[in-house]
Design a protein around this motif. Structure first.
Motif, PDB file in Angstrom:
ATOM      1  N   ASP A 109       0.816  -1.215   0.000  1.00 18.63           N
ATOM      2  CA  ASP A 109       0.000   0.000   0.000  1.00 18.63           C
ATOM      3  C   ASP A 109       0.853   1.271   0.000  1.00 18.63           C
ATOM      4  O   ASP A 109       0.349   2.360  -0.239  1.00 18.63           O
ATOM      5  N   GLY A 110       2.138   1.128   0.216  1.00 24.90           N
ATOM      6  CA  GLY A 110       3.022   2.289   0.249  1.00 24.90           C
ATOM      7  C   GLY A 110       3.412   2.738  -1.144  1.00 24.90           C
ATOM      8  O   GLY A 110       2.783   2.400  -2.141  1.00 24.90           O
ATOM      9  N   GLU A 111       4.481   3.519  -1.168  1.00 22.59           N
ATOM     10  CA  GLU A 111       4.997   4.019  -2.442  1.00 22.59           C
ATOM     11  C   GLU A 111       6.442   3.589  -2.587  1.00 22.59           C
ATOM     12  O   GLU A 111       7.121   3.304  -1.609  1.00 22.59           O
ATOM     13  N   GLY A 112       6.898   3.535  -3.806  1.00 23.24           N
ATOM     14  CA  GLY A 112       8.289   3.198  -4.061  1.00 23.24           C
ATOM     15  C   GLY A 112       8.432   1.837  -4.702  1.00 23.24           C
ATOM     16  O   GLY A 112       7.459   1.126  -4.969  1.00 23.24           O
ATOM     17  N   TRP A 113       9.676   1.501  -4.945  1.00 28.47           N
ATOM     18  CA  TRP A 113       9.966   0.257  -5.654  1.00 28.47           C
ATOM     19  C   TRP A 113       9.585  -0.975  -4.839  1.00 28.47           C
ATOM     20  O   TRP A 113       9.158  -1.974  -5.395  1.00 28.47           O
ATOM     21  N   GLU A 128       3.345  -5.771  -4.341  1.00 28.68           N
ATOM     22  CA  GLU A 128       1.924  -5.827  -4.692  1.00 28.68           C
ATOM     23  C   GLU A 128       1.487  -7.141  -5.337  1.00 28.68           C
ATOM     24  O   GLU A 128       0.508  -7.755  -4.880  1.00 28.68           O
ATOM     25  N   ALA A 170       7.096  -1.276  -2.661  1.00 36.24           N
ATOM     26  CA  ALA A 170       5.641  -1.441  -2.732  1.00 36.24           C
ATOM     27  C   ALA A 170       5.228  -2.012  -4.083  1.00 36.24           C
ATOM     28  O   ALA A 170       4.356  -2.880  -4.160  1.00 36.24           O
ATOM     29  N   THR A 171       5.867  -1.541  -5.134  1.00 31.25           N
ATOM     30  CA  THR A 171       5.577  -2.045  -6.473  1.00 31.25           C
ATOM     31  C   THR A 171       5.944  -3.522  -6.589  1.00 31.25           C
ATOM     32  O   THR A 171       5.212  -4.313  -7.191  1.00 31.25           O
TER      33      THR A 171
END
Length: 89
Positions: free
Chosen positions: A37-41, A47, A43-44
Motif C-alpha cells: 500500500d506504500g509508495e516506491g519500488w 503488490e 511497494a511495487t
C-alpha cells in the motif's frame, strides 16, 4: 457444521492441512498487503505477491470449507441410512 455434528453425537472433525495452509498464506498476505500500500519500488514489487497470497489463501479457505461440508453430509447420510439400533430385520 459443528452444530449438525453435535446433533448426531459426533465430535468435531479433524483439522485439514488445507485450512492450515490457507491460514499460513493469509498470515503472510496481510503484512505484505500493508507493504504494497506504500509508495516506491518495494511497494511495487510487493503488490503482486500480496495479491497472490491473498487470493490463494482465500481460495484454500473456501475449498477447506467445501471439504468440511462434504464430510459432514457424508456422516449424516451414513447415520440416516444405518439401521436403527434394536430394530428387527
Amino acid at each position: 457444521m459443528l452444530l449438525v455434528l453435535r446433533r448426531y453425537g459426533y465430535p468435531p472433525l479433524q483439522v485439514h492441512y488445507l485450512g492450515k495452509a490457507a491460514t499460513f498464506l493469509l498470515l503472510y498476505a496481510f503484512p505484505v498487503l500493508l507493504l504494497a500500500d506504500g509508495e516506491g519500488w518495494l511497494a511495487t514489487l510487493a503488490e503482486p505477491f500480496a495479491w497472490a497470497l491473498t487470493i490463494w489463501g482465500t481460495a484454500l479457505y473456501l475449498l477447506a470449507g467445501v471439504l468440511y461440508v462434504a464430510q459432514v453430509v457424508g456422516i449424516v447420510r451414513a447415520e440416516r441410512s444405518a439401521p436403527a439400533a434394536g430394530a428387527v430385520p
